[in-house]
Scaffold this active site. Structure first.
Site, PDB file in Angstrom:
ATOM      1  N   PRO A 151       0.769  -1.248   0.000  1.00 18.89           N
ATOM      2  CA  PRO A 151       0.000   0.000   0.000  1.00 18.89           C
ATOM      3  C   PRO A 151       0.805   1.306   0.000  1.00 18.89           C
ATOM      4  CG  PRO A 151      -0.028  -0.963   2.175  1.00 18.89           C
ATOM      5  CD  PRO A 151       0.700  -1.931   1.289  1.00 18.89           C
ATOM      6  N   CYS A 152       1.379   1.639  -1.156  1.00 25.96           N
ATOM      7  CA  CYS A 152       2.107   2.900  -1.280  1.00 25.96           C
ATOM      8  C   CYS A 152       1.177   4.099  -1.126  1.00 25.96           C
ATOM      9  CB  CYS A 152       2.870   2.960  -2.596  1.00 25.96           C
ATOM     10  SG  CYS A 152       1.893   2.593  -4.058  1.00 25.96           S
ATOM     11  N   HIS A 153      -0.126   3.905  -1.318  1.00 27.43           N
ATOM     12  CA  HIS A 153      -1.070   5.015  -1.150  1.00 27.43           C
ATOM     13  C   HIS A 153      -1.137   5.496   0.300  1.00 27.43           C
ATOM     14  CE1 HIS A 153      -3.460   1.339  -0.505  1.00 27.43           C
ATOM     15  NE2 HIS A 153      -4.160   2.061   0.359  1.00 27.43           N
TER      16      HIS A 153
END
Length: 162
Positions: free
Chosen positions: A124-126
């Site tokens: 989850p880079c978001h």
């Protein structure tokens, strides 16, 4: 030779292209990737499609998929690993992630690692944001990043208070 199978699935943030090899999921990209042959999902791809559907419906908060990451520097891999520990519905800044992986002055390098993340959403880079919570940079576009963060925050709030 590594054989990768590709599938494309619809999502609330648009089409997502998924790829898996014999080890596990190795790519998740926004949009339909051109020049590849898409196949019906099976094995790791089918599991990824199922878990993404559950994620977008608010039923799944932690992915449990075999992953196959074949690239990345030691620093990038450390950042990607850190991403997987950021709790659903939470965020950390680029600077905080840099400090945790042992490179306190490397916030921009964390941004580059986010950009090179081969398995968006699942890794989850978001959940990594700019200083003060500012939304900056995202391969799927800032509206998609906002959607993912809002989805997770809403579900996390419901699970805590409702």
């Amino acid at each position: 030779m590594v054989v990768m199978r590709w599938s494309v699935v619809d999502s609330p943030v648009g089409p997502l292209s998924l790829s898996a090899d014999e080890v596990g999921l190795c790519r998740l990209r926004f949009g339909a990737v051109e020049g590849v042959e898409f196949t019906p999902p099976a094995g790791a791809l089918a599991a990824a499609v199922e878990q993404l559907s559950s994620y977008f419906s608010g039923e799944l908060t932690d992915f449990d998929l075999p992953l196959s990451v074949q690239r990345g520097s030691e620093f990038e891999r450390a950042v990607w690993q850190r991403m997987t520990t950021i709790a659903y519905g939470e965020t950390e800044t680029y600077g905080e992630v840099a400090a945790v992986v042992g490179e306190a002055g490397a916030a921009r390098a964390v941004g580059v690692a986010c950009n090179r993340n081969p398995i968006a959403i699942v890794v989850p880079c978001h959940r990594i944001v700019g200083a003060g919570g500012k939304l900056v940079g995202f391969g799927g576009g800032l509206p998609a990043k906002r959607f993912l963060l809002d989805l997770e925050a809403g579900i996390a709030w419901q699970r805590t208070w409702v």
